[in-house]
Design an enzyme around this catalytic site. Structure first.
Site, PDB file in Angstrom:
ATOM      1  N   TYR A 199     -32.020 -37.971 -10.877  1.00 46.45           N
ATOM      2  CA  TYR A 199     -30.887 -37.312 -11.526  1.00 46.45           C
ATOM      3  C   TYR A 199     -30.675 -35.892 -11.003  1.00 46.45           C
ATOM      4  O   TYR A 199     -29.609 -35.309 -11.221  1.00 46.45           O
ATOM      5  CB  TYR A 199     -31.076 -37.236 -13.044  1.00 46.45           C
ATOM      6  N   LEU A 252     -23.677 -47.350 -24.541  1.00 46.64           N
ATOM      7  CA  LEU A 252     -22.295 -47.433 -25.004  1.00 46.64           C
ATOM      8  C   LEU A 252     -21.386 -48.084 -23.960  1.00 46.64           C
ATOM      9  O   LEU A 252     -20.163 -48.009 -24.059  1.00 46.64           O
ATOM     10  CB  LEU A 252     -21.773 -46.039 -25.369  1.00 46.64           C
ATOM     11  N   SER A 269     -24.464 -37.320 -23.721  1.00 49.36           N
ATOM     12  CA  SER A 269     -23.272 -36.548 -24.059  1.00 49.36           C
ATOM     13  C   SER A 269     -23.554 -35.079 -23.795  1.00 49.36           C
ATOM     14  O   SER A 269     -24.685 -34.623 -23.945  1.00 49.36           O
ATOM     15  CB  SER A 269     -22.872 -36.734 -25.526  1.00 49.36           C
ATOM     16  N   ARG A 286     -20.544 -34.744 -30.378  1.00 45.26           N
ATOM     17  CA  ARG A 286     -20.973 -36.107 -30.068  1.00 45.26           C
ATOM     18  C   ARG A 286     -22.500 -36.228 -30.096  1.00 45.26           C
ATOM     19  O   ARG A 286     -23.045 -37.241 -30.537  1.00 45.26           O
ATOM     20  CB  ARG A 286     -20.452 -36.515 -28.698  1.00 45.26           C
ATOM     21  N   ASN A 327     -24.195 -38.935 -32.535  1.00 45.20           N
ATOM     22  CA  ASN A 327     -24.989 -40.058 -32.022  1.00 45.20           C
ATOM     23  C   ASN A 327     -26.349 -40.160 -32.690  1.00 45.20           C
ATOM     24  O   ASN A 327     -26.966 -41.235 -32.704  1.00 45.20           O
ATOM     25  CB  ASN A 327     -25.179 -39.929 -30.506  1.00 45.20           C
TER      26      ASN A 327
END
Length: 275
Positions: free
Chosen positions: A49, A188, A229, A234, A238
């Site tokens: 990442y 999601l 997120s 959010r 979540n």
């Protein structure tokens, strides 16, 4: 807020974590800090990442004690040979600013080394104290069985794509059979599933967001979810999925979306997926 945990071979993994795939720079640091301040105690990153430095800074900036946070990172498939894996793990800890991670995963199975060979290398990293627990990601049923036949240390988790379009029932059952946690990435469905009429209907009826409905569906299936997120609202939303439940009819309605069988992360280096 006390977040439920999924236990597996001595690991206690918070059932909701912050995924950081696609987050970078200041946004990654701020998202991690915000999530931990909001009550998250599980953060997921990976060498691939390119944000471990920023994730580590977010952890420190949050002010939450290190021993309260479950940190996962992952070793890429090209660094799974013994010496390379050790160097990779040491590099991760340096970038994160940590003495050890709570969970170290093989990110993708190797196309050239066997699952038996690479899990033995991961065993060695754990025995050196660089990771409290070890696991795998994107492993099929066959690869799980091969890894378990060779490992001397418990494999606590299999992190795989999972959402209403890709329920992975057989793989989840195999993971459970080995006593492992199933960790859902892309939970999601990259938000597409949130527009499904069935999800919208349940959300409207129960008074929760579509994302909360899908994450609750995953929790009731026994999964750990790591939604991503960068938005504070959010991030907090979540996490707020433990005060309500879906009934059998709602669970079945969401399950019906699995007939689509859509996979988001299907790369050229991916394994031969289970049928």
């Amino acid at each position: 807020m006390m977040i439920p945990v999924i236990t597996a071979h001595g690991a206690a993994i918070p059932a909701i974590g912050l995924g950081t795939w696609g987050l970078s720079g200041k946004a990654a640091t701020e998202a991690v800090a915000e999530a931990l301040k909001a009550g998250y105690r599980h953060v997921d990153t990976a060498i691939g990442y390119g944000n471990e430095v920023e994730v580590g800074e977010g952890i420190r900036r949050s002010g939450v004690p290190r021993d309260e946070i479950f940190v996962t990172t992952k070793i890429p498939s090209e660094e799974l040979e013994d010496a390379a894996m050790l160097r990779a793990a040491e590099g991760s800890l340096k970038r994160l600013g940590l003495d050890a991670v709570d969970l170290l995963l093989i990110h993708w199975p190797s196309r050239t080394l066997s699952a038996a060979t690479t899990i033995r290398s991961l065993n060695g990293v754990k025995r050196r104290g660089l990771a409290r627990h070890i696991g795998v990601s994107n492993y099929t049923i066959r690869l799980l069985d091969e890894a378990w036949a060779a490992t001397e240390e418990p494999i606590v988790a299999n992190q795989c794509e999972h959402h209403p379009y890709l329920d992975q029932a057989r793989l989840r059952a195999a993971t459970k059979r080995h006593g492992m946690a199933f960790v859902s990435y892309c939970p999601l469905g990259q938000a597409e599933v949130l527009d499904e009429p069935v999800v919208q209907d349940i959300a409207g009826r129960l008074g929760f967001s579509p994302a909360q409905i899908v994450l609750r569906w995953q929790f009731q299936k026994g999964c750990v979810s790591i939604p991503k997120s960068a938005r504070p609202h959010r991030i907090r939303q979540n996490l707020d999925i433990f005060g309500f439940a879906l009934d059998e009819a709602d669970m079945a309605a969401i399950d019906s979306l699995g007939s689509i069988g859509r996979r988001i992360c299907d790369f050229s280096f991916a394994p031969d997926w289970d049928a």
